[in-house]
Scaffold this motif. Structure first.
Motif, mmCIF file in Angstrom:
data_model
loop_
_atom_site.group_PDB
_atom_site.id
_atom_site.type_symbol
_atom_site.label_atom_id
_atom_site.label_comp_id
_atom_site.label_asym_id
_atom_site.label_seq_id
_atom_site.Cartn_x
_atom_site.Cartn_y
_atom_site.Cartn_z
ATOM 1 N N TYR A 254 0.829 -1.200 0.000
ATOM 2 C CA TYR A 254 0.000 0.000 0.000
ATOM 3 C C TYR A 254 0.866 1.254 0.000
ATOM 4 O O TYR A 254 0.611 2.190 -0.775
ATOM 5 N N VAL A 255 1.864 1.289 0.857
ATOM 6 C CA VAL A 255 2.753 2.454 0.921
ATOM 7 C C VAL A 255 3.423 2.696 -0.428
ATOM 8 O O VAL A 255 3.576 3.847 -0.868
ATOM 9 N N GLN A 256 3.815 1.640 -1.094
ATOM 10 C CA GLN A 256 4.468 1.788 -2.398
ATOM 11 C C GLN A 256 3.541 2.386 -3.448
ATOM 12 O O GLN A 256 4.010 2.925 -4.447
ATOM 13 N N SER A 257 2.228 2.311 -3.211
ATOM 14 C CA SER A 257 1.277 2.923 -4.143
ATOM 15 C C SER A 257 1.169 4.431 -3.955
ATOM 16 O O SER A 257 0.632 5.128 -4.820
ATOM 17 N N LEU A 258 1.683 4.941 -2.836
ATOM 18 C CA LEU A 258 1.585 6.375 -2.528
ATOM 19 C C LEU A 258 2.761 7.112 -3.154
ATOM 20 O O LEU A 258 3.591 7.725 -2.475
ATOM 21 N N ARG A 259 2.819 7.089 -4.455
ATOM 22 C CA ARG A 259 4.001 7.585 -5.177
ATOM 23 C C ARG A 259 4.155 9.098 -5.125
ATOM 24 O O ARG A 259 5.224 9.620 -5.453
ATOM 25 N N ASN A 260 3.122 9.796 -4.753
ATOM 26 C CA ASN A 260 3.204 11.261 -4.734
ATOM 27 C C ASN A 260 3.824 11.805 -3.450
ATOM 28 O O ASN A 260 4.101 13.006 -3.371
ATOM 29 N N LEU A 261 4.012 10.955 -2.455
ATOM 30 C CA LEU A 261 4.597 11.406 -1.187
ATOM 31 C C LEU A 261 6.109 11.244 -1.256
ATOM 32 O O LEU A 261 6.635 10.142 -1.147
ATOM 33 N N ARG A 262 6.782 12.353 -1.410
ATOM 34 C CA ARG A 262 8.243 12.326 -1.532
ATOM 35 C C ARG A 262 8.786 13.662 -1.031
ATOM 36 O O ARG A 262 8.044 14.584 -0.742
ATOM 37 N N GLY A 263 10.101 13.714 -0.917
ATOM 38 C CA GLY A 263 10.727 14.961 -0.534
ATOM 39 C C GLY A 263 10.877 15.147 0.960
ATOM 40 O O GLY A 263 10.871 14.187 1.738
ATOM 41 N N LYS A 264 10.976 16.383 1.389
ATOM 42 C CA LYS A 264 11.339 16.738 2.756
ATOM 43 C C LYS A 264 10.407 16.144 3.795
ATOM 44 O O LYS A 264 10.850 15.693 4.860
ATOM 45 N N TYR A 265 9.113 16.148 3.539
ATOM 46 C CA TYR A 265 8.136 15.704 4.536
ATOM 47 C C TYR A 265 7.572 14.318 4.224
ATOM 48 O O TYR A 265 6.529 13.937 4.754
ATOM 49 N N ALA A 266 8.253 13.556 3.392
ATOM 50 C CA ALA A 266 7.726 12.259 2.965
ATOM 51 C C ALA A 266 7.530 11.309 4.141
ATOM 52 O O ALA A 266 6.526 10.596 4.213
ATOM 53 N N GLY A 267 8.481 11.274 5.066
ATOM 54 C CA GLY A 267 8.407 10.313 6.167
ATOM 55 C C GLY A 267 7.157 10.482 7.006
ATOM 56 O O GLY A 267 6.399 9.524 7.225
ATOM 57 N N ILE A 268 6.906 11.693 7.478
ATOM 58 C CA ILE A 268 5.746 11.922 8.332
ATOM 59 C C ILE A 268 4.456 11.858 7.505
ATOM 60 O O ILE A 268 3.399 11.464 8.025
ATOM 61 N N ALA A 269 4.527 12.199 6.220
ATOM 62 C CA ALA A 269 3.340 12.117 5.369
ATOM 63 C C ALA A 269 2.941 10.665 5.120
ATOM 64 O O ALA A 269 1.755 10.327 5.127
ATOM 65 N N ILE A 270 3.915 9.789 4.914
ATOM 66 C CA ILE A 270 3.614 8.370 4.710
ATOM 67 C C ILE A 270 3.017 7.776 5.979
ATOM 68 O O ILE A 270 2.029 7.031 5.926
ATOM 69 N N GLN A 271 3.585 8.105 7.135
ATOM 70 C CA GLN A 271 3.016 7.604 8.384
ATOM 71 C C GLN A 271 1.599 8.144 8.579
ATOM 72 O O GLN A 271 0.712 7.430 9.050
ATOM 73 N N SER A 272 1.374 9.392 8.186
ATOM 74 C CA SER A 272 0.033 9.970 8.288
ATOM 75 C C SER A 272 -0.943 9.243 7.376
ATOM 76 O O SER A 272 -2.106 9.022 7.743
ATOM 77 N N ALA A 273 -0.486 8.865 6.191
ATOM 78 C CA ALA A 273 -1.348 8.124 5.270
ATOM 79 C C ALA A 273 -1.700 6.751 5.839
ATOM 80 O O ALA A 273 -2.845 6.288 5.712
ATOM 81 N N ILE A 274 -0.737 6.091 6.476
ATOM 82 C CA ILE A 274 -1.023 4.805 7.127
ATOM 83 C C ILE A 274 -2.032 5.009 8.250
ATOM 84 O O ILE A 274 -3.007 4.254 8.383
ATOM 85 N N ASN A 275 -1.801 6.037 9.072
ATOM 86 C CA ASN A 275 -2.721 6.312 10.181
ATOM 87 C C ASN A 275 -4.133 6.593 9.683
ATOM 88 O O ASN A 275 -5.121 6.215 10.317
ATOM 89 N N LEU A 276 -4.236 7.273 8.544
ATOM 90 C CA LEU A 276 -5.538 7.550 7.943
ATOM 91 C C LEU A 276 -6.185 6.280 7.405
ATOM 92 O O LEU A 276 -7.349 6.003 7.662
#
Length: 672
Positions: A254-276
């Motif tokens: 699932y995380v690998q499908s979130l291809r638009n989350l990259r760059g400086k805030y990617a780490g916390i954004a990916i965790q936020s997407a999992i939490n969502l």
């Protein structure tokens, strides 16, 4: 709809021990005052889930302190997050140790990893709600403790009670046994539950209390798996490990499908997407607003918390924004799943409600039950939501954007769109409860007056604009022109009636700041023109002004956070006492300042928001000015803000880089 508890008791705040005791006796809850509460701090918890509606909350001692069955919106079997008279336990740990030395969510997964250290060794537990957005629902909670070095003794304390007040102890009996394998069964409500383990067990209290132990040397594991009737119980440690690994692989996919989350805030954004995404139900067409119900939004240390709401519902606003933010992150499935969920609702053509049960049920029909004294730190405990039948006139804008995005992909359901469009048209300039769901006087004593809120009208105007575009794509030109003209009426009304002292205020007759206007700035792009930039900027700056600053409008900043509004000014029909600081407001402000090009200020605000995340990188709805977490856990609004901030930041950085490259090329050309 009147609740079973009197409105006056709901509104009362306990300020002195004498008054508190008198109120407790009058309400039939004597004994609540003066208790030593054992529930964990809200911010010390961790939420796991599988994206199919199964959720569990762990306390800092490794105990499952909140778990409802069969789904997140069901009935508790673990209730340690609250303070009723009947306690429960589901703790896998290490002998002689009170709590793990560390708790983290494994990267790119929803697995809770707890590290235990003892004088004789070290162990690590992985806890998983089996399943993921890309794998089937396992309907099972699996915990596996592995000795990493030395030797330890794994211990188990397992006592479930079914009921919102823990009324029914869960009694276990042997279902079947084989070579090195025993499966136990219990009737829980109207369903069966099963557990298996490789630990040595002892049963007490008529089979309702289970204790276990297992000595472990390095590389050996103890497991405990418990689930519903459609789960496949692991018979061995190897099978338990496989369930965990398959769930982790599913989350990684699932995380690998979130291809638009990259760059400086990617780490916390990916965790936020999992939490969502772990808040999802079924195939991801509906979402809980948070992972818990009835955790207090007013500080329970100051008295009886009355702002305790059941968030285990699908709010049209919360869920719609979740779907849109996950889609922006790269999730290719939730948008269509949301549309299919809409189509299953029995009443959507009559009227899209502001919230539904995640399975599509009618929240208003189910009512709201309030049980005094058994909530977190003695607060009231609510099941159901009394706002289910409210009118909130921003509500069609989220479904409208879902429909618009699907229309861009070639899917247009004209009958559905026309029904929603009529509802948006009928909501123009009509009073409602607004984004913040004021409790109206028509439903309760001392309730608030319904008003025509600026934010709700702007968001409704955006819905009209989306419907106009969809009609145009479908070749319905007359309808397209009609709804475009309707949308064009909104901002002139706002400018004429809701702009005071150069900023947008809550409503024509409520000239105070209301943070819900930030959502309109974020989600209503067609409503604002370039000439509105200074109005947007002035409003955002006024909201971010400290509340202690002298001036005609009281800012909403309190310390390192923000209130939604000042309760005494806004009059929400609930309480005049100030609320906690809403974390999503800080995130919304960060996004608006980023849109305005105020990058440093935006990053400062995002830093403040991320400072509210706990050690497992999850956030509750609110904080006190002193930093204690309040409100329901794993609140969706917070993570939506992080995802959108991360995406917008990368767009702006790319534009700046492009502009800098063009400028450098121009200088080189001039020099030549």
């Amino acid at each position: 709809m009147r609740s079973e508890l009197s409105v006056e008791l709901q509104r009362m705040r306990w300020r002195s021990p004498a008054d508190a005791a008198a109120t407790a006796v009058a309400a039939g809850i004597a004994g609540v005052i003066g208790r030593k509460y054992e529930s964990p701090e809200i911010g010390d918890t961790a939420v796991i889930g599988n994206g199919h509606g199964r959720l569990a909350v762990f306390g800092p001692d490794g105990n499952v302190c909140s778990w409802n069955v069969p789904f997140g919106h069901g009935v508790p079997v673990c209730n340690g997050l609250y303070d009723g008279t009947e306690d429960t336990a589901f703790r896998l740990g290490v002998a002689g140790q009170d709590r793990p030395t560390d708790m983290r969510l494994k990267a790119n997964s929803a697995t809770l990893v707890s590290t235990w250290t003892s004088p004789t060794g070290q162990a690590r537990e992985r806890a998983v709600m089996v399943g993921s957005p890309t794998t089937p629902d396992g309907n099972q909670l699996v915990r596996r403790l592995t000795c990493d070095r030395g030797s330890i003794t794994a211990t188990l304390d397992f006592r479930l009670r079914y009921g919102h007040a823990g009324e029914q102890p869960v009694q276990w009996t042997v279902l079947r046994s084989g070579r090195g394998f025993t499966e136990y069964v219990a009737t829980v409500g109207n369903v069966k539950m099963f557990f298996t383990t490789n630990m040595h067990l002892t049963f007490g209290e008529g089979g309702t209390s289970v204790r276990g132990s297992l000595p472990l040397k390095a590389k050996k594991s103890a497991f405990f798996a418990v689930g519903g009737h459609d789960s496949l119980s692991p018979r061995t440690d190897k099978e338990a490990k496989r369930l965990i690994v398959e769930s982790e692989k599913g989350w990684l996919k699932y995380v690998q499908s979130l291809r638009n989350l990259r760059g400086k805030y990617a780490g916390i954004a990916i965790q936020s997407a999992i939490n969502l995404r772990l808040l999802g139900y079924g195939d991801g067409g509906s979402f809980y607003a948070a992972a818990t119900r009835s955790l207090p939004e007013d500080d329970p240390r100051l008295g009886l918390a009355v702002r305790c709401w059941d968030y285990l519902k699908d709010w049209e606003r919360d869920a719609g924004l979740t779907v849109l933010s996950l889609t922006d992150a790269g999730d290719q499935k939730v948008l269509l799943a949301r549309y299919r969920w809409y189509k299953k609702l029995h009443d959507i053509r009559h009227r899209l409600a502001i919230m539904h049960e995640v399975d599509g049920g009618n929240v208003a029909d189910n009512g709201e039950i309030i049980i005094p004294g058994i909530g977190h730190r003695g607060s009231v405990y609510r099941v159901g939501n009394g706002a289910g039948d409210q009118k909130q006139h921003d509500w069609t804008s989220y479904a409208a954007e879902v429909c618009y995005r699907l229309a861009l992909q070639g899917l247009i359901d004209l009958e559905f769109v026309a029904s929603l469009a009529e509802q948006a048209r009928d909501a123009m300039f009509k009073p409602c409860s607004g984004v913040w769901e004021i409790r109206p006087a028509e439903n309760q004593e001392n309730g608030a007056k319904l008003r025509v809120y600026a934010s709700a009208q702007i968001l409704n105007g955006q819905a009209l604009a989306y419907f106009s575009k969809i009609f145009e794509m479908a070749g319905e030109q007359d309808k397209a022109r009609e709804y475009k003209a309707l949308a064009a009426k909104v901002m002139p009304w706002v400018r004429d009636n809701c702009v005071k002292r150069g900023v947008i205020v809550a409503a024509p007759d409520v000239p105070v700041l209301d943070s819900s206007i930030l959502l309109a700035f974020m989600q209503a792009p067609d409503m604002f023109e370039s000439g509105d930039e200074e109005l947007v900027r002035a409003t955002a700056l006024a909201i971010d002004e400290p509340h202690t600053t002298a001036g005609p409008l009281k800012g909403l900043r309190v310390g390192k956070g923000h209130v939604r509004y000042h309760a005494a000014e806004f009059q929400d029909g609930i309480s005049l006492a100030e609320e906690g600081l809403f974390n999503n407001i800080t995130g919304w402000l960060a996004i608006v300042f980023l849109q305005l090009g105020m990058l440093q200020r935006a990053e400062t605000l995002m830093g403040e928001l991320m400072g509210t995340f706990n050690r497992v990188r999850q956030a509750s709805e609110e904080n006190t000015p002193g930093g204690r977490a309040l409100g329901n856990l794993n609140q969706a609004y917070v993570y939506q803000a992080v995802i959108w901030f991360a995406l917008l930041w990368e767009v702006i950085m790319a534009e700046l880089e492009k502009a800098q490259a063009a400028e450098a090329a121009s200088r080189t050309s001039r020099a030549a």
